[in-house]
Design an enzyme around this catalytic site. Structure first.
Site: not given
Length: 493
Positions: A225-226, A392, A395, A416, A419
């Site tokens: 969750l960001e 997304p 990180m 998506h 990768g």
DNA sequence: ATGTTC
């Protein structure tokens, strides 16, 4: 026309081998599109959307998997791979494969992945970056407390058996019916928050047991969750329709169907592995276990898969509501849903293939549906703009909002995420988690982790550059960039 | 991804 555009000589990718000796020959059709010509047991060509730099490294095995998938019974068009492709179970992650249902086309759990309906939910607040800075620690502590994560453990929504059945049947709609969200949320979910053809009866007791206590939890791995800020907008008008403006504060949630989806995949891979021979089917890799879509095993898997998809949507729904409550308590402002979309799913869709209108089973594994403006499946509020597609990043790096385009190849699909380039094991060996956390905080990102190992596994150096992935996806004509978001705080699964 | 080897 130069060779790079017109086709030209094959570009040999050294070190990638098929069946021991033969090298994978990639034909560079354009700077962003490579073709693997049909050979051996391939029923269609392979098409890899990538740049030379983003192609899988030596020995990755993902291109070999593109070739294996091209041998699936009933596959049409091509075996596609997205720019974030990498090696996965049977199918590459970043793979798209469509099969002709009436033509004996198969469904394969490996083409969806273990984390059924893993996906992304983006919410936006009427707040900006400076509002976050004023209360960053308080907001992140609140989100950390409100967000169960890590292996096993509980969820924010405690359910009994009957409630779980409703979640499997109705997805986010059941969460909203029980006061966790608003009816508007459902318009901003892919498929209105639930797949219609779920069959909870096809979900094993073991899968239910695993899933019962995990509704409203992140899990681990690349899930997060960001808190993010909109750092760039590429199309003001579409961003406005989506509910996004420059410098706006957002919350992005990336998670899936937890132990329930994993168990469903395990159960049905086993069942299909055992029954494939009865259908007279053979595949190049046992991990491609499949049966016809129109068979008892195929229907059983799709019914259970849809139930897991509904579970994943309810999971993200209640996590999003919990995050909104934290924001409202600390800042006085809640969260509005931008969109919720999956990137691990098989769907029955109608497409034109070589001039014929066909009912297809489209597998997207680490690939996202990207419907263009005007598509009838989009709700009225989004019809003119196109489907919001949520990407997304790894990180500490950017995330993107994209939309579909009319030219959309690969059955209206795009990438998506970033990768992986390094396995989790490799990452843990080479990354110092404490230093990583310091680096992130030095960049102004507030970190609320789960485990040191989990942090190291997800180091951005273990991933491709998401900016390059998205640029290539756009360059390949798969989607269009709408907004770029940067992380301010991360709650790590 | 995953009660990270039922």
């Amino acid at each position: 026309m130069d060779d790079a555009v017109s086709g030209g000589p094959p570009v040999g990718i050294a070190g990638v081998k098929v069946r021991g000796e033969v090298r994978v020959e990639l034909v560079e059709e354009t700077p962003y599109r490579f073709r693997i010509d049909q050979h051996g047991s391939m029923r269609v060509p392979g098409v890899v959307f990538a740049s030379r730099r983003l192609l899988p490294p030596k020995g990755d095995g993902a291109l070999e998997q593109v070739i294996n998938v091209a041998a699936l019974p009933g596959i049409v068009g091509a075996s596609y791979a997205m720019p974030d492709m990498h090696w996965g179970y049977g199918f590459p992650i970043g793979g798209v494969a469509a099969t002709d249902i009436r033509g004996g086309g198969v469904v394969s759990p490996g083409g969806v992945g273990f984390d059924i309906s893993c996906g992304v939910r983006l919410l936006a607040a009427e707040l900006d970056r400076s509002d976050f800075r004023r209360a960053a620690e308080q907001i992140m502590d609140g989100l950390s407390r409100a967000t169960p994560r890590g292996a096993g453990r509980g969820g924010v929504w405690e359910l009994h058996r009957e409630g779980l059945d409703r979640v499997l049947e109705e997805g986010s709609r059941y969460a909203v019916a029980r006061g966790r969200g608003t009816p508007r949320d459902l318009e901003r979910c892919e498929d209105g928050g639930a797949l219609a053809d779920a069959e909870p009866g096809q979900v094993s007791a073991r899968a239910r047991d695993r899933g019962l206590g995990q509704v409203g939890s992140l899990g681990s791995g690349n899930h997060f969750l960001e808190v993010q800020a909109v750092a760039e907008i590429y199309d003001q008008a579409v961003a406005k329709v989506f509910g996004l403006s420059f410098d706006q504060l957002c919350v992005m949630i990336h998670c899936g169907s937890r132990g329930l989806g994993h168990q469903i995949c395990t159960d049905h891979v086993r069942a299909m592995d055992e029954s494939m021979a009865d259908h007279g089917l053979t595949v190049p890799d046992r991990q491609l276990a499949c049966t016809p879509v129109d068979s008892p095993e195929g229907r059983a898997y799709l019914g259970a898969m849809a139930a897991a998809a509904n579970y994943a949507r309810a999971n993200r729904q209640v996590l999003g509501v919990a995050a909104g409550e934290v924001l409202r308590k600390v800042t006085g402002r809640g969260l509005d849903l931008v969109y919720d979309i999956s990137h691990n799913l098989a769907k029955i869709e109608t497409h034109d293939v070589a001039g014929r209108r066909l009912s297809l089973c489209v597998h997207r594994k680490g690939a996202t549906r990207a419907l263009p403006p005007g598509h009838p499946e989009l709700p009225p509020g989004l019809r003119e703009a196109g489907q919001p597609v949520l990407i997304p990043g790894s990180m500490g790096t950017a995330s993107y909002v994209l939309t579909g385009v009319p030219s959309g190849d690969a059955f209206f699909s795009t990438c998506h995420g970033a990768g992986r380039t390094q396995s989790r094991h490799q990452a843990v060996r080479t990354i110092d988690a404490r230093r990583l956390r310091r680096d992130l905080e030095h960049d102004g990102i507030v970190v609320r982790g789960s485990s040191a190992r989990g942090l190291a596994e997800e180091a951005p150096t273990a991933y491709k550059d998401v900016d390059a992935v998205v640029a290539v996806a756009e360059g390949a004509g798969l989607c269009r960039r709408i907004a770029r978001l940067v992380p301010l705080g991360v709650v790590k699964g």
